[in-house]
Enzyme design. Structure first.
Site, short mmCIF file in Angstrom:
data_model
loop_
_atom_site.label_atom_id
_atom_site.label_comp_id
_atom_site.label_asym_id
_atom_site.label_seq_id
_atom_site.Cartn_x
_atom_site.Cartn_y
_atom_site.Cartn_z
N SER A 1 5.22 102.87 103.84
CA SER A 1 4.67 101.58 103.43
C SER A 1 4.48 100.71 104.66
O SER A 1 5.28 100.77 105.61
CB SER A 1 5.62 100.88 102.46
OG SER A 1 5.29 99.52 102.31
N TYR B 1 13.87 98.20 101.01
CA TYR B 1 12.70 99.07 100.86
C TYR B 1 12.00 99.24 102.22
O TYR B 1 11.61 100.35 102.59
CB TYR B 1 11.74 98.47 99.84
CG TYR B 1 10.52 99.31 99.56
CD1 TYR B 1 10.59 100.41 98.72
CD2 TYR B 1 9.28 98.98 100.12
CE1 TYR B 1 9.45 101.18 98.45
CE2 TYR B 1 8.15 99.73 99.85
CZ TYR B 1 8.24 100.84 99.02
OH TYR B 1 7.12 101.59 98.75
#
Length: 309
Positions: free
Chosen positions: A167, A192
């Site tokens: 990501s 994350y």
């Protein structure tokens, strides 16, 4: 007279400013590049011939394949004749995805297995094994699955390749030994980002470690796509960028591209975005040097996963 003395350490001040800079730089860079508009601009340089490749006789495993980018990836691979294994968290949703892919592609060689995909959990949740949930799914699961599949990947060489979907959020974080966010107040979005940074560093390590086995390793990020996962985990972000986010297919585009290209065109351990090698660190974000601790992290992952040396 009341006197108030405020003591702020230089280290904490620098860390605060660095974190603020990373977030600001990521936000601006992402807005210009990760949205649908960024995809449309970058796609002007795409080559149609790159995608004119069949995959008959190839086996492809796609995690998180029942919706979003994973579904779009699995459907495209199946349309090219590959045998596709869907690894989904929900058997019910996985079966629905399986049926849809078989019907729309005409390829019956699509199979379902149950497995965790990526996750962004904002609250601190501990698994039954005692692991922080984001770490368990995004990092430990990714590591264990890849390592355990090495014998099968070796048999598939020289065509074998592992594509890890990271990501752009990883730009906001350096690599850290605090894998389970044990220090400080838990932040799911930051965890994350840390997880995704580990995936990029792991990809580098795997490419180096297994280069003689003819297995290719690449990482990529899909930009900001309008998926069920984003809507659930980042509702305010999803609402704010409504209409500006990428489709599932646009998010999956570079995954497919990496699966189709000759290895000679790609950088071992490379990080890709919109069919091109992308920087792994933003300027002045002070994250580049952090990858030096990956060996220590790999040892921790090996120990936690129970995989023998």
């Amino acid at each position: 007279m009341i006197q108030i003395h405020i003591h702020i350490s230089l280290t904490h001040c620098i860390m605060f400013l660095l974190k603020a800079w990373r977030s600001a730089a990521f936000g601006m860079y992402g807005y210009l590049n990760f949205t649908k508009a960024g995809f449309m601009e970058h796609s002007k340089n795409f080559k149609a011939e790159d995608m004119k490749v069949r995959l008959d006789g190839k086996n492809c495993i796609v995690t998180g394949a029942n919706s979003g980018i994973g579904f779009a990836t699995a459907q495209d691979l199946a349309s090219r004749g590959a045998s596709v294994y869907l690894l989904c968290r929900s058997k019910e949703r996985g079966e629905a995805a399986l049926s849809k892919i078989q019907t729309e592609t005409g390829n019956q060689n699509v199979y379902l297995e149950v497995n965790n995909a990526g996750i962004l959990e904002n609250n601190r949740i501990t698994t039954s094994e005692g692991f922080e949930l984001n770490f368990a799914v995004n990092v430990l699961g990714t590591y264990a699955m890849t390592e355990l599949m090495l014998p099968l990947l070796e048999k598939a060489a020289p065509d074998a390749r592992v594509i890890t979907v990271s990501s752009g959020g990883m730009y906001t974080s350096p690599l850290t030994k605090d894998l389970q966010f044990s220090e400080g107040k838990f932040d799911g979005v930051m965890q994350y980002a840390r997880n995704k940074r580990v995936q990029v560093a792991l990809t580098e390590k795997w490419a180096e470690k297994y280069k003689d086995k003819n297995i290719a390793f690449y990482a990529m990020h899909p930009g900001w796509a309008e998926t069920p996962g984003v809507a659930k985990s980042l509702p305010s972000f999803s609402e704010r960028f409504s209409g500006k986010l990428r489709t599932w297919e646009e998010g999956a585009d570079t995954i497919i591209w990496l699966a189709l290209q000759p290895k000679e065109k790609l950088v071992p351990g490379g990080f890709y975005f919109d069919r091109a090698a992308a920087p792994k660190h933003l300027p002045f974000a002070a994250t580049a040097g952090s990858h030096s601790i990956i060996d220590s992290i790999v040892e921790d992952l090996r120990s936690l996963s129970g995989i023998p040396s």
